[in-house]
Design an enzyme around this catalytic site. Structure first.
Site, PDB file in Angstrom:
ATOM      1  N   ASP A  92      -2.701 -10.789  -2.263  1.00  0.00           N
ATOM      2  CA  ASP A  92      -3.288 -10.229  -1.041  1.00  0.00           C
ATOM      3  C   ASP A  92      -4.738  -9.815  -1.333  1.00  0.00           C
ATOM      4  OD1 ASP A  92      -2.181  -8.806   1.726  1.00  0.00           O
ATOM      5  OD2 ASP A  92      -3.862  -7.715   0.823  1.00  0.00           O
TER       6      ASP A  92
ATOM      7  N   ASP B 166      -4.706 -12.799   3.464  1.00  0.00           N
ATOM      8  CA  ASP B 166      -5.942 -12.290   4.057  1.00  0.00           C
ATOM      9  C   ASP B 166      -7.168 -12.527   3.171  1.00  0.00           C
ATOM     10  OD1 ASP B 166      -4.770 -10.498   2.316  1.00  0.00           O
ATOM     11  OD2 ASP B 166      -4.749  -8.815   3.716  1.00  0.00           O
TER      12      ASP B 166
ATOM     13  N   HIS C 257       0.809  -1.225   0.000  1.00  0.00           N
ATOM     14  CA  HIS C 257       0.000   0.000   0.000  1.00  0.00           C
ATOM     15  C   HIS C 257       0.843   1.278   0.000  1.00  0.00           C
ATOM     16  CE1 HIS C 257      -3.641  -2.242   0.397  1.00  0.00           C
ATOM     17  NE2 HIS C 257      -3.325  -2.736   1.579  1.00  0.00           N
TER      18      HIS C 257
ATOM     19  N   HIS D  57      -6.285  -7.270  -0.467  1.00  0.00           N
ATOM     20  CA  HIS D  57      -6.402  -5.831  -0.741  1.00  0.00           C
ATOM     21  C   HIS D  57      -5.622  -5.493  -2.012  1.00  0.00           C
ATOM     22  CE1 HIS D  57      -6.848  -6.274   3.690  1.00  0.00           C
ATOM     23  NE2 HIS D  57      -7.848  -5.433   3.480  1.00  0.00           N
TER      24      HIS D  57
HETATM   25 ZN   LIG Z   1      -4.142  -7.187   2.705  1.00  0.00          ZN
END
Ligand SMILES: [Zn+2]
Length: 309
Positions: free
Chosen positions: A162, A245, A125, A164
């Protein structure tokens, strides 16, 4: 030939405070899982610190200086509502980025087949000039640029499973046709980016999944979009943002993957590496917040890497 496992005790000293999901126990759970006999053939090394000049190939010096200045002498400081730093965070971040640098060096020179970096803080991120989503420096992107700068790789790919979207990696790669970013992720979900029509200069391959999607939709995203895109790009070095995740048990998202899905995607990425990069693959930990699911899924991933080496 072998699989390298890199980590460093400094990564445990990045203290995010009580109740934060991105916590040191994540690495302890992974360490426990990788201590079994199954993993006795891993080559284990402590990750060195990255040099600032290596980090500054991606992040402007002013940003790196800002992160350093924000590290508190005691207690905590927040860079955004999710991203907290403690006195140990600077060393942790240097060793996390350094693990990728060392892994790329070892894989690129053929001393090991592939590598997994069990480090934190995570990275995907972090944009070139912005910390967010638990991330300070974008470890995987720093590794990709290092492979190009030092080892002569011309076309470098990052695949990110991931849950996200890796907005930071996408932002870092957005205008560079020799850097590929392919991501499966839940949408809608933090950070809000990652739509299919975000394609950069034809080098960004997003495959968003809906809340509740499971392994069949996840595998289809790879079979139908990310893997064909990767094949067409034909990288000479492959990096992986390995977040766990998207697991059914994870508290931060609503996909429904299980360990065999992580083993499957690992096998596909290992196959792609065998085809395009001579097997050269460096994987690094991103998210994964249910400790049991994280440990078991990481074990499945690392076993997949060892199966190739
Ligand atoms: Zn994540």
């Amino acid at each position: 030939m072998t699989t390298l496992l890199l980590t460093h005790p400094a990564c445990l000293e990045h203290d995010t405070g009580f109740g934060h999901p991105e916590r040191a126990d994540r690495l302890r759970a992974i360490d426990d899982a990788l201590s079994s006999d199954t993993f006795k053939n891993l080559k284990r090394e402590e990750a060195p610190r990255a040099e600032l000049s290596q980090i500054e190939r991606l992040h402007p010096k002013a940003y790196v200086d800002m992160v350093h200045a924000e590290i508190p002498k005691q207690h905590h400081n927040w860079l955004d509502p999710d991203t907290v730093v403690s006195p140990g965070s600077w060393e942790a971040a240097l060793h996390a980025a350094g693990s990728i640098i060392r892994a790329v060096d070892e894989v690129a020179t053929g001393r090991v087949t592939n590598a997994f970096c069990a480090v934190r803080p995570p990275g995907h991120h972090a944009e070139p000039s912005r910390a967010m989503g638990f991330c300070l420096f974008n470890n995987v992107a720093i590794g990709a640029i290092h492979a190009r700068a030092v080892h002569g790789a011309k076309r470098v790919a990052v695949v990110d499973f991931d849950v996200h979207h890796g907005n930071g990696t996408q932002a870092a790669f957005w205008t560079d046709k020799d850097l590929f970013y392919g991501s499966s992720h839940q949408m809608p979900l933090f950070p809000g980016t990652g739509a299919r029509d975000e394609t950069g200069v034809g080098n960004i391959w997003n495959a968003p999944l809906a809340p509740g999607d499971g392994g069949d939709k996840f595998r289809a995203a790879y079979e139908e979009r990310i893997l064909p895109g990767l094949d067409a790009f034909a990288p000479d070095f492959l990096l992986v943002s390995a977040g766990f995740d998207a697991h059914l048990r994870d508290p931060l998202a609503q996909l429904r993957l299980l360990e065999p899905d992580f083993a499957w995607v690992t096998e596909k990425l290992v196959e792609a590496a065998a085809k395009h990069t001579g097997g050269k693959l460096v994987s690094t930990l991103e998210g994964g917040y249910d400790l049991d699911a994280l440990a078991a899924s990481t074990a499945a991933h690392v076993q997949g890497l060892m199966g190739a080496s």
